[in-house]
Design an enzyme around this catalytic site. Sequence first.
Site, PDB file in Angstrom:
ATOM      1  N   GLY A   9       0.928  -1.097  -0.059  1.00  0.00           N
ATOM      2  CA  GLY A   9      -0.121  -0.054  -0.081  1.00  0.00           C
ATOM      3  C   GLY A   9       0.901   1.196  -0.162  1.00  0.00           C
ATOM      4  N   SER A  11       1.295   3.396  -2.330  1.00  0.00           N
ATOM      5  CA  SER A  11       1.064   4.451  -3.624  1.00  0.00           C
ATOM      6  C   SER A  11       0.618   5.656  -3.111  1.00  0.00           C
ATOM      7  CB  SER A  11       0.309   3.701  -4.546  1.00  0.00           C
ATOM      8  OG  SER A  11      -0.918   3.109  -4.259  1.00  0.00           O
ATOM      9  N   SER A  12      -0.158   5.483  -1.936  1.00  0.00           N
ATOM     10  CA  SER A  12      -0.663   6.619  -1.216  1.00  0.00           C
ATOM     11  C   SER A  12      -0.486   6.597   0.298  1.00  0.00           C
ATOM     12  CB  SER A  12      -2.185   6.435  -1.831  1.00  0.00           C
ATOM     13  OG  SER A  12      -3.132   6.977  -0.948  1.00  0.00           O
ATOM     14  N   ASP A  48      -1.263  -7.244  -6.604  1.00  0.00           N
ATOM     15  CA  ASP A  48      -2.240  -6.851  -5.640  1.00  0.00           C
ATOM     16  C   ASP A  48      -1.896  -7.999  -4.271  1.00  0.00           C
ATOM     17  OD1 ASP A  48      -4.800  -7.859  -4.280  1.00  0.00           O
ATOM     18  OD2 ASP A  48      -6.079  -7.122  -5.932  1.00  0.00           O
ATOM     19  N   SER A 125      -2.720  -2.035  12.048  1.00  0.00           N
ATOM     20  CA  SER A 125      -4.176  -2.201  12.426  1.00  0.00           C
ATOM     21  C   SER A 125      -5.028  -0.847  12.547  1.00  0.00           C
ATOM     22  CB  SER A 125      -4.238  -2.771  13.585  1.00  0.00           C
ATOM     23  OG  SER A 125      -3.513  -2.293  14.908  1.00  0.00           O
ATOM     24  N   TYR A 139     -15.059  -3.524   8.874  1.00  0.00           N
ATOM     25  CA  TYR A 139     -13.490  -2.748   8.884  1.00  0.00           C
ATOM     26  C   TYR A 139     -12.877  -3.219  10.356  1.00  0.00           C
ATOM     27  CZ  TYR A 139      -9.859   0.589   9.027  1.00  0.00           C
ATOM     28  OH  TYR A 139      -8.534   1.070   9.011  1.00  0.00           O
ATOM     29  N   SER A 140     -13.813  -2.792  11.104  1.00  0.00           N
ATOM     30  CA  SER A 140     -13.457  -2.950  12.888  1.00  0.00           C
ATOM     31  C   SER A 140     -12.822  -4.352  13.206  1.00  0.00           C
ATOM     32  CB  SER A 140     -14.492  -2.516  13.621  1.00  0.00           C
ATOM     33  OG  SER A 140     -14.848  -1.247  13.585  1.00  0.00           O
ATOM     34  N   ALA A 141     -13.745  -5.505  12.510  1.00  0.00           N
ATOM     35  CA  ALA A 141     -13.737  -6.656  12.802  1.00  0.00           C
ATOM     36  C   ALA A 141     -12.140  -7.187  11.949  1.00  0.00           C
ATOM     37  CB  ALA A 141     -14.690  -7.599  12.205  1.00  0.00           C
ATOM     38  N   LYS A 143      -9.552  -5.304  11.548  1.00  0.00           N
ATOM     39  CA  LYS A 143      -8.348  -4.930  12.450  1.00  0.00           C
ATOM     40  C   LYS A 143      -8.317  -5.305  13.690  1.00  0.00           C
ATOM     41  CE  LYS A 143      -7.010  -2.139   9.127  1.00  0.00           C
ATOM     42  NZ  LYS A 143      -5.551  -2.320   8.436  1.00  0.00           N
TER      43      LYS A 143
HETATM   44  N1  LIG Z   1      -6.534   6.728   7.427  1.00  0.00           N
HETATM   45  C1  LIG Z   1      -7.188   6.532   8.393  1.00  0.00           C
HETATM   46  O1  LIG Z   1      -7.665   7.401   9.114  1.00  0.00           O
HETATM   47  C2  LIG Z   1      -6.737   5.029   8.997  1.00  0.00           C
HETATM   48  C3  LIG Z   1      -6.860   4.928  10.369  1.00  0.00           C
HETATM   49  C4  LIG Z   1      -6.375   3.699  11.104  1.00  0.00           C
HETATM   50  C5  LIG Z   1      -6.035   2.710  10.130  1.00  0.00           C
HETATM   51  N2  LIG Z   1      -5.772   3.051   8.720  1.00  0.00           N
HETATM   52  C6  LIG Z   1      -5.037   1.721   7.967  1.00  0.00           C
HETATM   53  O2  LIG Z   1      -3.923   2.458   7.517  1.00  0.00           O
HETATM   54  C7  LIG Z   1      -3.514   1.629   6.126  1.00  0.00           C
HETATM   55  C8  LIG Z   1      -3.241   2.571   4.928  1.00  0.00           C
HETATM   56  O3  LIG Z   1      -4.086   3.253   4.790  1.00  0.00           O
HETATM   57  P1  LIG Z   1      -4.378   4.945   4.239  1.00  0.00           P
HETATM   58  O4  LIG Z   1      -5.113   5.597   5.334  1.00  0.00           O
HETATM   59  O5  LIG Z   1      -2.843   5.066   3.976  1.00  0.00           O
HETATM   60  O6  LIG Z   1      -5.296   4.555   3.044  1.00  0.00           O
HETATM   61  P2  LIG Z   1      -4.997   4.939   1.301  1.00  0.00           P
HETATM   62  O7  LIG Z   1      -4.477   6.370   1.358  1.00  0.00           O
HETATM   63  O8  LIG Z   1      -6.369   4.751   0.738  1.00  0.00           O
HETATM   64  O9  LIG Z   1      -3.891   3.906   1.086  1.00  0.00           O
HETATM   65  C9  LIG Z   1      -4.223   2.505   1.109  1.00  0.00           C
HETATM   66  C10 LIG Z   1      -3.057   2.026   0.171  1.00  0.00           C
HETATM   67  O10 LIG Z   1      -3.177   0.461   0.176  1.00  0.00           O
HETATM   68  C11 LIG Z   1      -3.180  -0.011  -1.356  1.00  0.00           C
HETATM   69  N3  LIG Z   1      -3.950  -1.009  -1.654  1.00  0.00           N
HETATM   70  C12 LIG Z   1      -5.452  -1.159  -1.282  1.00  0.00           C
HETATM   71  N4  LIG Z   1      -5.814  -2.511  -1.624  1.00  0.00           N
HETATM   72  C13 LIG Z   1      -4.727  -3.192  -2.354  1.00  0.00           C
HETATM   73  C14 LIG Z   1      -4.411  -4.273  -2.644  1.00  0.00           C
HETATM   74  N5  LIG Z   1      -5.588  -5.166  -2.953  1.00  0.00           N
HETATM   75  N6  LIG Z   1      -3.252  -4.700  -3.265  1.00  0.00           N
HETATM   76  C15 LIG Z   1      -2.342  -4.072  -2.944  1.00  0.00           C
HETATM   77  N7  LIG Z   1      -2.414  -2.656  -2.360  1.00  0.00           N
HETATM   78  C16 LIG Z   1      -3.605  -2.192  -2.166  1.00  0.00           C
HETATM   79  C17 LIG Z   1      -3.616   1.227  -2.166  1.00  0.00           C
HETATM   80  O11 LIG Z   1      -2.966   1.314  -3.368  1.00  0.00           O
HETATM   81  P3  LIG Z   1      -3.551   1.000  -4.941  1.00  0.00           P
HETATM   82  O12 LIG Z   1      -5.026   1.475  -4.831  1.00  0.00           O
HETATM   83  O13 LIG Z   1      -2.761   1.279  -5.912  1.00  0.00           O
HETATM   84  O14 LIG Z   1      -3.872  -0.454  -4.972  1.00  0.00           O
HETATM   85  C18 LIG Z   1      -3.004   2.224  -1.420  1.00  0.00           C
HETATM   86  O15 LIG Z   1      -1.516   2.675  -1.654  1.00  0.00           O
HETATM   87  C19 LIG Z   1      -4.865   0.697   6.177  1.00  0.00           C
HETATM   88  O16 LIG Z   1      -4.342  -0.397   6.451  1.00  0.00           O
HETATM   89  C20 LIG Z   1      -5.860   1.391   6.880  1.00  0.00           C
HETATM   90  O17 LIG Z   1      -7.055   0.393   7.379  1.00  0.00           O
HETATM   91  C21 LIG Z   1      -5.804   4.076   8.207  1.00  0.00           C
END
Ligand SMILES: NC(=O)c1ccc[n+]([C@@H]2O[C@H](COP(=O)([O-])OP(=O)(O)OC[C@H]3O[C@@H](n4cnc5c(N)ncnc54)[C@H](OP(=O)(O)O)[C@@H]3O)[C@@H](O)[C@H]2O)c1
Length: 260
Positions: A9, A11-12, A48, A125, A139-141, A143
């Site tokens: 993950g 890329s973002s 993926d 998580s 989602y909660s489940a 994590k």
């Molecule tokens: N943002 C929050 O508030 C928050 C809070 C708690 C936990 N988190 C956790 O932090 C982690 C990162 O999230 P983020 O907030 O940075 O979100 P994000 O900006 O949407 O980034 C998610 C990343 O995961 C990649 N991804 C999604 N599905 C994928 C797949 N099947 N295979 C490979 N890559 C995949 C996406 O890239 P592509 O689209 O290019 O595949 C992207 O790079 C997640 O596990 C999320 O649950 C986030």
Amino acid sequence: MKKVVIITGASSGIGYQTALFLNEKGYKVYGISTREFSSDKFTHISCDVTDTEKMSDIFKDIYEKEGSIYALINNAGIGISGAIEYAKREEIYRIFEVNVISVVNLSLKILPYLRESKGKIINISSVAGEIPIPFQACYSATKSAVENFSMALNNEIRPQKIKVCCVRPGDTKTNFTKNRIKTDVVNDIYGKRIVNSVKKMEKDEQKGTEPIKVSKLIYKCLKKKNPPLVCTVGTGYKFLCFLGKILHKKLVNYIVYKLY
Ligand SMILES: NC(=O)c1ccc[n+]([C@@H]2O[C@H](COP(=O)([O-])OP(=O)(O)OC[C@H]3O[C@@H](n4cnc5c(N)ncnc54)[C@H](OP(=O)(O)O)[C@@H]3O)[C@@H](O)[C@H]2O)c1
């Protein structure tokens, strides 16, 4: 020689920021996500995370090229919001496949390399894994499953000197909000609760912490000889999770109900 870290993950959001930060700190970073993406700071490979065979080949190629792999950061994740009653079967399966099954599969595939480097697995998580949020039930489940899996795995491989830990962010300002799947509201049984709750969680995320804060904690865990099993990002969320642990579950759940 630079330690090699693989982050999914990348890329973002949190993954991208962490890839940049770890590169700055002297790690050799490989990032993996589905989209085509490139950076001059780290090597990105499109895949993926649910494609276990292809991911195994990627691990093998990186090992053959670099001679060692120090850590895997399972960060890729997706969300679903809305009443779970209206989620499609494939959406429910998909969130468990990306957020849990891939974390399990990739953790197991990386073990032979980490055994050699005495390395680390860091799983991302969420505070929602400790304090489940309505209208984000699956989602909660996922994590909380990640945290339980990480704790058990940590004990299974403890004698092999491989460490497993979870970094648990709260609301973080990323594309996660925009990328989240929204279930269709097919009638008004839930009244305005779905719309209002989703609006609140989206607003909280966009007002949330910057991803660099999460990256810094991931870096701390990478550096520590004995990282904590679970570390929560930010004092406020640490306190919230502490209350979630010591208060009666029924009370905690009622407070959450009132908030959403
Ligand atoms: N943002 C929050 O508030 C928050 C809070 C708690 C936990 N988190 C956790 O932090 C982690 C990162 O999230 P983020 O907030 O940075 O979100 P994000 O900006 O949407 O980034 C998610 C990343 O995961 C990649 N991804 C999604 N599905 C994928 C797949 N099947 N295979 C490979 N890559 C995949 C996406 O890239 P592509 O689209 O290019 O595949 C992207 O790079 C997640 O596990 C999320 O649950 C986030």
